[in-house]
Scaffold this motif. Structure first.
Motif, PDB file in Angstrom:
ATOM      1  N   LEU A 133     -33.488  75.753 -29.853  1.00 56.28           N
ATOM      2  CA  LEU A 133     -34.661  76.265 -30.551  1.00 56.28           C
ATOM      3  C   LEU A 133     -34.409  76.121 -32.043  1.00 56.28           C
ATOM      4  N   ILE A 134     -35.364  75.495 -32.736  1.00 54.20           N
ATOM      5  CA  ILE A 134     -35.357  75.468 -34.193  1.00 54.20           C
ATOM      6  C   ILE A 134     -36.376  76.509 -34.633  1.00 54.20           C
ATOM      7  N   ALA A 135     -35.950  77.411 -35.519  1.00 54.22           N
ATOM      8  CA  ALA A 135     -36.816  78.508 -35.951  1.00 54.22           C
ATOM      9  C   ALA A 135     -36.907  78.553 -37.463  1.00 54.22           C
ATOM     10  N   ALA A 136     -38.128  78.493 -37.990  1.00 53.87           N
ATOM     11  CA  ALA A 136     -38.380  78.713 -39.417  1.00 53.87           C
ATOM     12  C   ALA A 136     -38.763  80.180 -39.535  1.00 53.87           C
ATOM     13  N   TYR A 137     -37.857  80.974 -40.111  1.00 53.70           N
ATOM     14  CA  TYR A 137     -37.958  82.428 -40.001  1.00 53.70           C
ATOM     15  C   TYR A 137     -37.664  83.111 -41.331  1.00 53.70           C
ATOM     16  N   ASP A 138     -38.501  84.093 -41.689  1.00 51.93           N
ATOM     17  CA  ASP A 138     -38.338  84.800 -42.961  1.00 51.93           C
ATOM     18  C   ASP A 138     -37.711  86.185 -42.812  1.00 51.93           C
ATOM     19  N   GLY A 139     -37.287  86.546 -41.623  1.00 54.38           N
ATOM     20  CA  GLY A 139     -36.625  87.831 -41.412  1.00 54.38           C
ATOM     21  C   GLY A 139     -37.545  88.975 -41.035  1.00 54.38           C
ATOM     22  N   THR A 140     -38.854  88.719 -40.926  1.00 58.54           N
ATOM     23  CA  THR A 140     -39.795  89.796 -40.613  1.00 58.54           C
ATOM     24  C   THR A 140     -40.116  89.847 -39.122  1.00 58.54           C
ATOM     25  N   ALA A 141     -40.611  91.010 -38.700  1.00 64.55           N
ATOM     26  CA  ALA A 141     -41.004  91.204 -37.306  1.00 64.55           C
ATOM     27  C   ALA A 141     -42.242  90.382 -36.991  1.00 64.55           C
ATOM     28  N   GLY A 142     -42.377  89.981 -35.742  1.00 67.80           N
ATOM     29  CA  GLY A 142     -43.556  89.241 -35.296  1.00 67.80           C
ATOM     30  C   GLY A 142     -43.204  88.259 -34.197  1.00 67.80           C
ATOM     31  N   GLY A 143     -44.115  87.333 -33.966  1.00 65.72           N
ATOM     32  CA  GLY A 143     -43.964  86.377 -32.874  1.00 65.72           C
ATOM     33  C   GLY A 143     -42.749  85.475 -33.000  1.00 65.72           C
ATOM     34  N   THR A 144     -42.429  85.051 -34.225  1.00 63.35           N
ATOM     35  CA  THR A 144     -41.258  84.187 -34.419  1.00 63.35           C
ATOM     36  C   THR A 144     -39.992  84.948 -34.052  1.00 63.35           C
ATOM     37  N   GLN A 145     -39.866  86.172 -34.542  1.00 67.35           N
ATOM     38  CA  GLN A 145     -38.696  86.985 -34.216  1.00 67.35           C
ATOM     39  C   GLN A 145     -38.608  87.237 -32.709  1.00 67.35           C
ATOM     40  N   ASN A 146     -39.736  87.571 -32.075  1.00 62.92           N
ATOM     41  CA  ASN A 146     -39.747  87.825 -30.632  1.00 62.92           C
ATOM     42  C   ASN A 146     -39.314  86.586 -29.854  1.00 62.92           C
ATOM     43  N   THR A 147     -39.762  85.422 -30.290  1.00 63.51           N
ATOM     44  CA  THR A 147     -39.383  84.167 -29.623  1.00 63.51           C
ATOM     45  C   THR A 147     -37.885  83.920 -29.782  1.00 63.51           C
ATOM     46  N   MET A 148     -37.366  84.165 -30.988  1.00 60.77           N
ATOM     47  CA  MET A 148     -35.937  83.985 -31.221  1.00 60.77           C
ATOM     48  C   MET A 148     -35.110  84.936 -30.359  1.00 60.77           C
ATOM     49  N   LEU A 149     -35.545  86.189 -30.238  1.00 52.74           N
ATOM     50  CA  LEU A 149     -34.815  87.153 -29.416  1.00 52.74           C
ATOM     51  C   LEU A 149     -34.840  86.747 -27.947  1.00 52.74           C
ATOM     52  N   TYR A 150     -35.986  86.276 -27.490  1.00 51.40           N
ATOM     53  CA  TYR A 150     -36.086  85.805 -26.105  1.00 51.40           C
ATOM     54  C   TYR A 150     -35.165  84.599 -25.898  1.00 51.40           C
ATOM     55  N   ALA A 151     -35.157  83.666 -26.844  1.00 43.61           N
ATOM     56  CA  ALA A 151     -34.296  82.484 -26.747  1.00 43.61           C
ATOM     57  C   ALA A 151     -32.828  82.880 -26.731  1.00 43.61           C
ATOM     58  N   LEU A 152     -32.467  83.870 -27.516  1.00 42.06           N
ATOM     59  CA  LEU A 152     -31.095  84.366 -27.543  1.00 42.06           C
ATOM     60  C   LEU A 152     -30.704  84.918 -26.172  1.00 42.06           C
ATOM     61  N   ARG A 153     -31.600  85.705 -25.570  1.00 46.93           N
ATOM     62  CA  ARG A 153     -31.335  86.263 -24.229  1.00 46.93           C
ATOM     63  C   ARG A 153     -31.225  85.165 -23.176  1.00 46.93           C
ATOM     64  N   GLN A 154     -31.932  84.044 -23.390  1.00 44.27           N
ATOM     65  CA  GLN A 154     -31.900  82.945 -22.439  1.00 44.27           C
ATOM     66  C   GLN A 154     -30.733  81.986 -22.689  1.00 44.27           C
ATOM     67  N   GLY A 155     -29.976  82.225 -23.744  1.00 43.39           N
ATOM     68  CA  GLY A 155     -28.790  81.426 -24.019  1.00 43.39           C
ATOM     69  C   GLY A 155     -29.034  80.121 -24.757  1.00 43.39           C
TER      70      GLY A 155
END
Length: 176
Positions: free
Chosen positions: A135-157
């Motif tokens: 996963l490539i993520a362009a992320y500014d550190g704030t809560a929202g859909g990008t953060q949620n996607t990154m957290l889900y990707a982290l849980r999926q390895g």
């Protein structure tokens, strides 16, 4: 396409980007270069298929950079993961045209939901993560859909490459 050969992307929409729609802003141009460079890095590790969520903003940048990457590496394939059929209906005419042009460049179009639902965006994001190893993520550190996607990707390895988005305008050299 095999999961181990697939990279998905997540990033912020125009409204959350500090430069808005001004793609001539040096921060925007730098982010586009970072997206291309990250896509090229994962290409060298064996990635051949890229999935984009087709939202305005960073997703469109990603889509355009993968099209550019495909010019160098014709075996690259690009998939549009569309959360629902009317995704771009309320966008400005210019953004809708750009969206339609990008869809035409995609090798695959996957529609997650026929109609808008409260969870169709997250279902689209989960679809992309579940189909990918990177996963490539362009992320500014704030809560929202990008953060949620990154957290889900982290849980999926998934292997995650995070590209940061600067909050403030950079000051010209020599400015105090």
């Amino acid at each position: 396409m095999r999961k181990e050969m697939t990279c998905a992307f997540t990033g912020h929409r125009l409204a959350k980007l500090p430069w808005g729609e001004d793609e001539s802003d040096p921060r925007c141009m730098a982010l586009k270069k970072e997206i291309y460079d990250a896509a090229e890095v994962v290409y060298t590790s064996g990635i051949r298929h890229y999935i984009c969520g087709m939202a305005n903003g960073c997703d469109m940048y990603f889509c355009e950079e993968i099209i550019r990457l495909r010019q160098r590496f014709p075996e690259v394939t690009l998939e549009a993961a569309i959360p629902y059929l009317g995704q771009a209906l309320r966008w400005s005419p210019g953004l809708r045209r750009r969206y339609e042009q990008l869809l035409c460049e995609c090798d695959i179009q996957t529609i997650v939901s026929q109609n808008y639902t409260r969870d169709c965006m997250m279902r689209r994001n989960c679809y992309m993560v579940d189909a990918a190893s990177h996963l490539i993520a362009a992320y500014d550190g704030t809560a929202g859909g990008t953060q949620n996607t990154m957290l889900y990707a982290l849980r999926q390895g998934l292997e995650i490459i995070t590209l940061s988005i600067p909050e403030q305008k950079t000051r010209p050299q020599g400015a105090n």
